[in-house]
Write a protein that holds these residues in place. Structure first.
Motif, PDB file in Angstrom:
ATOM      1  N   GLN A 139       1.798   6.415  -6.873  1.00 42.43           N
ATOM      2  CA  GLN A 139       0.543   7.296  -7.284  1.00 42.43           C
ATOM      3  C   GLN A 139       0.925   8.662  -7.537  1.00 42.43           C
ATOM      4  O   GLN A 139       0.854   9.732  -8.175  1.00 42.43           O
ATOM      5  CB  GLN A 139      -0.569   7.140  -6.448  1.00 42.43           C
ATOM      6  CG  GLN A 139      -1.610   6.093  -6.948  1.00 42.43           C
ATOM      7  CD  GLN A 139      -2.692   6.076  -5.843  1.00 42.43           C
ATOM      8  OE1 GLN A 139      -2.589   6.006  -4.728  1.00 42.43           O
ATOM      9  NE2 GLN A 139      -3.847   6.291  -6.515  1.00 42.43           N
TER      10      GLN A 139
ATOM     11  N   GLY B 188      -5.282   1.771 -10.294  1.00 44.22           N
ATOM     12  CA  GLY B 188      -5.065   1.925  -8.811  1.00 44.22           C
ATOM     13  C   GLY B 188      -3.559   2.570  -8.823  1.00 44.22           C
ATOM     14  O   GLY B 188      -3.269   3.112  -7.562  1.00 44.22           O
ATOM     15  N   TRP B 189      -2.429   2.554  -9.469  1.00 44.06           N
ATOM     16  CA  TRP B 189      -1.336   2.988  -8.998  1.00 44.06           C
ATOM     17  C   TRP B 189      -0.906   4.027 -10.180  1.00 44.06           C
ATOM     18  O   TRP B 189       0.023   5.041  -9.604  1.00 44.06           O
ATOM     19  CB  TRP B 189      -0.228   1.878  -9.673  1.00 44.06           C
ATOM     20  CG  TRP B 189      -0.410   0.714  -8.803  1.00 44.06           C
ATOM     21  CD1 TRP B 189      -1.469  -0.242  -8.289  1.00 44.06           C
ATOM     22  CD2 TRP B 189       0.736   0.145  -7.618  1.00 44.06           C
ATOM     23  NE1 TRP B 189      -1.197  -1.032  -7.485  1.00 44.06           N
ATOM     24  CE2 TRP B 189      -0.030  -0.971  -6.907  1.00 44.06           C
ATOM     25  CE3 TRP B 189       1.927   0.282  -7.440  1.00 44.06           C
ATOM     26  CZ2 TRP B 189       0.729  -1.540  -6.063  1.00 44.06           C
ATOM     27  CZ3 TRP B 189       2.437  -0.101  -6.560  1.00 44.06           C
ATOM     28  CH2 TRP B 189       2.130  -1.015  -5.731  1.00 44.06           C
TER      29      TRP B 189
ATOM     30  N   THR C 172      -5.751   8.877  -9.111  1.00 43.00           N
ATOM     31  CA  THR C 172      -5.231   9.323  -8.017  1.00 43.00           C
ATOM     32  C   THR C 172      -6.042  10.649  -7.248  1.00 43.00           C
ATOM     33  O   THR C 172      -5.963  10.737  -6.132  1.00 43.00           O
ATOM     34  CB  THR C 172      -3.897   9.825  -8.256  1.00 43.00           C
ATOM     35  OG1 THR C 172      -2.915   8.787  -8.766  1.00 43.00           O
ATOM     36  CG2 THR C 172      -2.999  10.588  -7.042  1.00 43.00           C
TER      37      THR C 172
ATOM     38  N   ARG D  81      -5.533  -2.372  -0.549  1.00 44.85           N
ATOM     39  CA  ARG D  81      -6.008  -1.892   0.771  1.00 44.85           C
ATOM     40  C   ARG D  81      -6.643  -3.146   1.435  1.00 44.85           C
ATOM     41  O   ARG D  81      -6.639  -2.866   2.885  1.00 44.85           O
ATOM     42  CB  ARG D  81      -7.329  -0.828   0.331  1.00 44.85           C
ATOM     43  CG  ARG D  81      -7.557   0.161   1.769  1.00 44.85           C
ATOM     44  CD  ARG D  81      -8.882   0.971   1.208  1.00 44.85           C
ATOM     45  NE  ARG D  81      -8.273   2.020   0.478  1.00 44.85           N
ATOM     46  CZ  ARG D  81      -9.140   2.937  -0.059  1.00 44.85           C
ATOM     47  NH1 ARG D  81     -10.412   2.956   0.389  1.00 44.85           N
ATOM     48  NH2 ARG D  81      -8.777   3.967  -0.587  1.00 44.85           N
TER      49      ARG D  81
ATOM     50  N   ARG E 280     -14.847   6.443  -5.734  1.00 45.18           N
ATOM     51  CA  ARG E 280     -14.624   5.868  -7.053  1.00 45.18           C
ATOM     52  C   ARG E 280     -15.696   5.864  -7.812  1.00 45.18           C
ATOM     53  O   ARG E 280     -15.558   4.750  -8.714  1.00 45.18           O
ATOM     54  CB  ARG E 280     -13.315   4.827  -7.136  1.00 45.18           C
ATOM     55  CG  ARG E 280     -11.903   5.349  -6.631  1.00 45.18           C
ATOM     56  CD  ARG E 280     -10.961   4.488  -7.617  1.00 45.18           C
ATOM     57  NE  ARG E 280      -9.621   5.036  -7.339  1.00 45.18           N
ATOM     58  CZ  ARG E 280      -8.557   4.774  -7.818  1.00 45.18           C
ATOM     59  NH1 ARG E 280      -8.789   4.159  -9.393  1.00 45.18           N
ATOM     60  NH2 ARG E 280      -7.382   5.082  -7.747  1.00 45.18           N
TER      61      ARG E 280
ATOM     62  N   CYS F 289      -5.291  -1.922  -5.386  1.00 44.64           N
ATOM     63  CA  CYS F 289      -4.932  -0.829  -4.475  1.00 44.64           C
ATOM     64  C   CYS F 289      -4.368  -1.648  -3.287  1.00 44.64           C
ATOM     65  O   CYS F 289      -3.690  -0.987  -2.578  1.00 44.64           O
ATOM     66  CB  CYS F 289      -5.962  -0.051  -4.265  1.00 44.64           C
ATOM     67  SG  CYS F 289      -7.391  -0.902  -3.062  1.00 44.64           S
TER      68      CYS F 289
ATOM     69  N   THR G  60      -8.787  -2.599  -8.672  1.00 46.76           N
ATOM     70  CA  THR G  60      -7.746  -1.860  -9.064  1.00 46.76           C
ATOM     71  C   THR G  60      -6.374  -1.945  -8.451  1.00 46.76           C
ATOM     72  O   THR G  60      -5.524  -1.185  -8.598  1.00 46.76           O
ATOM     73  CB  THR G  60      -8.120  -0.341  -8.751  1.00 46.76           C
ATOM     74  OG1 THR G  60      -8.177  -0.139  -7.539  1.00 46.76           O
ATOM     75  CG2 THR G  60      -9.396   0.023  -9.604  1.00 46.76           C
TER      76      THR G  60
ATOM     77  N   ASP H  73      -8.838   9.599  -5.223  1.00 43.52           N
ATOM     78  CA  ASP H  73      -8.395   8.888  -3.867  1.00 43.52           C
ATOM     79  C   ASP H  73      -8.161  10.182  -3.033  1.00 43.52           C
ATOM     80  O   ASP H  73      -8.388   9.811  -1.971  1.00 43.52           O
ATOM     81  CB  ASP H  73      -6.999   8.018  -4.122  1.00 43.52           C
ATOM     82  CG  ASP H  73      -7.342   6.562  -4.726  1.00 43.52           C
ATOM     83  OD1 ASP H  73      -8.648   6.405  -4.562  1.00 43.52           O
ATOM     84  OD2 ASP H  73      -6.270   5.971  -5.146  1.00 43.52           O
TER      85      ASP H  73
ATOM     86  N   ARG I  37       2.288   1.646  -3.444  1.00 39.17           N
ATOM     87  CA  ARG I  37       1.239   2.185  -4.107  1.00 39.17           C
ATOM     88  C   ARG I  37       0.833   3.862  -4.225  1.00 39.17           C
ATOM     89  O   ARG I  37       0.978   4.604  -5.086  1.00 39.17           O
ATOM     90  CB  ARG I  37      -0.244   1.403  -4.082  1.00 39.17           C
ATOM     91  CG  ARG I  37      -1.314   2.155  -4.875  1.00 39.17           C
ATOM     92  CD  ARG I  37      -2.466   1.501  -4.669  1.00 39.17           C
ATOM     93  NE  ARG I  37      -3.116   1.554  -3.288  1.00 39.17           N
ATOM     94  CZ  ARG I  37      -3.667   2.715  -2.814  1.00 39.17           C
ATOM     95  NH1 ARG I  37      -3.778   3.689  -3.492  1.00 39.17           N
ATOM     96  NH2 ARG I  37      -4.120   2.760  -1.401  1.00 39.17           N
ATOM     97  N   LYS I  38       1.028   4.358  -2.910  1.00 35.44           N
ATOM     98  CA  LYS I  38       0.711   5.460  -2.566  1.00 35.44           C
ATOM     99  C   LYS I  38       1.981   6.366  -3.009  1.00 35.44           C
ATOM    100  O   LYS I  38       1.720   7.549  -3.763  1.00 35.44           O
ATOM    101  CB  LYS I  38       0.720   5.926  -0.989  1.00 35.44           C
ATOM    102  CG  LYS I  38      -0.725   5.251  -0.476  1.00 35.44           C
ATOM    103  CD  LYS I  38      -0.882   5.747   0.768  1.00 35.44           C
ATOM    104  CE  LYS I  38      -2.321   5.129   1.332  1.00 35.44           C
ATOM    105  NZ  LYS I  38      -2.582   5.387   3.078  1.00 35.44           N
TER     106      LYS I  38
ATOM    107  N   VAL J 211       0.737  -0.980   0.135  1.00 32.70           N
ATOM    108  CA  VAL J 211       0.189   0.048  -0.035  1.00 32.70           C
ATOM    109  C   VAL J 211       0.902   1.288  -0.168  1.00 32.70           C
ATOM    110  O   VAL J 211       0.586   2.239  -0.581  1.00 32.70           O
ATOM    111  CB  VAL J 211      -1.113  -0.049   1.135  1.00 32.70           C
ATOM    112  CG1 VAL J 211      -1.871   1.490   1.181  1.00 32.70           C
ATOM    113  CG2 VAL J 211      -1.787  -1.276   1.101  1.00 32.70           C
TER     114      VAL J 211
END
Length: 513
Positions: free
Chosen positions: A23, A91-92, A98, A286, A223, A284, A282, A101, A19-20, A16
């Motif tokens: 992003q 998601g990335w 982004t 999470r 989303r 993500c 996606t 999100d 990914r953040k 996670v």
């Protein structure tokens, strides 16, 4: 479900975090590419790829123009990636995703979930876009998320931010000890980040409002755009149905429901043992943070996803394809009865309007790099097929004689990449003088602005003796501006600089009318 579990339901997860970070980096690349595009040395390095990375835009352009561009391989790579990592792009990397999100508004409204059948809408939009593209119409590519992001940033967000910064600078420069730092900051900011003159774009409220609506839809469902509307997500979802890496649930699952409540696309189904649809996931990660039992894994195994009630079927395909055919025909009808469009001015090098409409992907990059804001987004001038395509509006800006940035920047070649020498010879339109409004012709006042501004070595506007005296200086012979249509390239600087208030006395008209 106990409050203790709810309170401490998240645990740190490296995926996670990765990914953040990815992003944020991808968003900075998109924003940095748009900002640096004003620097001509950066245009070839990055800005074209901001659009070419969209497989939907590249596929639609291929179907419409029947030409495969070398730059399309980037979009093809993203499309092929869906067969391995599903909708990881969404998601990335997706800049619009982004933003969704960031502005997730506590993950949507609480209450009864929306019908799953609404997910068919994005597949319908996908069929609509690709069918129309096959018929040579790219109007519906207006819904591509990458071009939505670029247009919104170019035409609304960045200009609005420019005005906010200018307002703050105006206030701070009045403070004595801040004057020099503010002026120094502005001297760096204006050439590098914002244009020297504040950008003005017509329909900015419309394009900015579209982005705002997409963000506000997160109040309805997190989303919302990705779940129900995104045609690019639908395209990637087709490959994701048999992707190598998918979310899977093992026997450790205690059915606590935390993963389902955390899923941003609402694809984890409690009635199916908390499994998920890879076409909606996606990636993500999470759910990895939510699960305390290590019941969720993303393992590599080729497996076709089970069919869902909202998956596209024959009826949706045939119905939407038929609608695309009808709408393409209607859009192609000249509802004005083939009346000329004298104000339809295209960028330099564009010779046939129909060919341009079937090639332009409505990305807005040419408007971003235009140093005078002469290129504006069209809404109705070029008919129902033209919304979002660039048109030249001389009263706002003129085509600079020393600039060929639009052609060098266009990612699909809709605007030919002319050299500066070729561009200077390319006709955009022709200047026409309205004698009734012209200060010299209509009021016999001395005005030489259009002749002085003409950038051509052999001026397209010359001054001829009239035989009359000037009203503002009796005894002096009046000189009248005359346009040489063969020389005029229609750059629009004469119209832009015309001192007559309101509609200019000299106007550039289309060479197609």
């Amino acid at each position: 479900m106990s409050r203790t579990i709810r309170r401490f339901r998240r645990k740190p997860n490296g995926w996670v975090l990765a990914r953040k970070i990815t992003q944020a980096a991808a968003l900075l690349v998109f924003l940095g590419g748009l900002i640096l595009s004003r620097n001509s040395t950066s245009q070839e390095l990055l800005i074209k790829d901001l659009v070419r990375v969209s497989p939907l835009a590249m596929l639609a352009e291929l179907l419409s123009s029947k030409t495969f561009l070398a730059g399309s391989t980037l979009g093809l790579a993203v499309l092929l990636s869906s067969f391995f990592v599903g909708r990881a792009w969404c998601g990335w990397l997706c800049p619009l995703g982004t933003l969704l999100d960031v502005f997730h508004f506590s993950r949507g409204m609480k209450g009864k979930p929306l019908p799953e059948g609404l997910r068919k809408i994005k597949y319908g939009l996908l069929v609509l876009i690709l069918t129309a593209a096959l018929l040579g119409n790219l109007t519906f590519l207006f819904f591509d998320p990458v071009t939505i992001f670029i247009r919104s940033m170019t035409l609304a967000v960045l200009p609005a931010l420019d005005k906010v910064v200018y307002f703050l600078e105006t206030a701070l420069v009045k403070v004595p000890f801040l004057t020099d730092p503010v002026l120094a900051f502005d001297a760096w900011l204006r050439p590098q980040v914002f244009p020297v003159e504040s950008a003005v774009y017509q329909y900015a409220v419309l394009f900015g409002g579209l982005l705002l609506i997409l963000l506000l839809l997160n109040f309805v469902a997190e989303r919302f755009w990705c779940r129900y509307l995104c045609p690019l997500g639908a395209l990637l979802g087709l490959g994701a149905r048999l992707s190598l890496f998918q979310r899977r649930v093992n026997d450790h699952c205690t059915q606590c429901g935390l993963c389902a409540s955390d899923c941003p696309t609402g694809t984890i189904d409690a009635e199916k043992e908390f499994g998920s649809d890879p076409a909606e996931c996606t990636m993500c990660m999470r759910c990895l943070e939510s699960c305390h039992q290590k019941a969720v894994t993303f393992t590599g195994k080729w497996q076709i996803a089970p069919r869902q009630e909202y998956d596209p079927g024959r009826r949706l395909f045939l119905g939407t394809a038929g609608l695309a055919v009808v709408m393409t025909v209607l859009f192609g009808v000249d509802w004005k009865g083939r009346q000329p469009r004298p104000r339809l001015l295209r960028p330099p090098g564009v010779e046939k309007n129909n060919a341009f409409l079937s090639t332009c992907v409505r990305c807005g990059l040419c408007m971003q790099v235009c140093p005078t804001q002469a290129l504006q987004a069209d809404l109705a001038e070029s008919g129902l097929e033209g919304p979002g395509t660039p048109v030249l509006v001389p009263r706002i800006g003129y085509c600079s004689f020393s600039c060929n940035a639009c052609g060098q920047t266009c990612p699909v070649g809709a605007i030919p990449p002319l050299s500066l020498k070729e561009k200077r010879l390319s006709k955009i339109g022709r200047a026409v003088i309205d004698h009734d409004r012209c200060l010299a012709w209509g009021q016999h006042e001395n005005c030489l602005v259009c002749e002085e501004m003409c950038p051509l070595p052999q001026k397209a506007i010359t001054l001829e003796k009239s035989g009359f005296s000037r009203t503002d200086l009796p005894g002096e012979e009046l000189l009248l501006p005359v346009v040489n249509s063969d020389r005029c390239i229609g750059c629009g600087i004469c119209e832009n600089k015309c001192p007559v208030s309101g509609e200019a006395a000299i106007r550039v008209e289309s060479i197609w009318s």
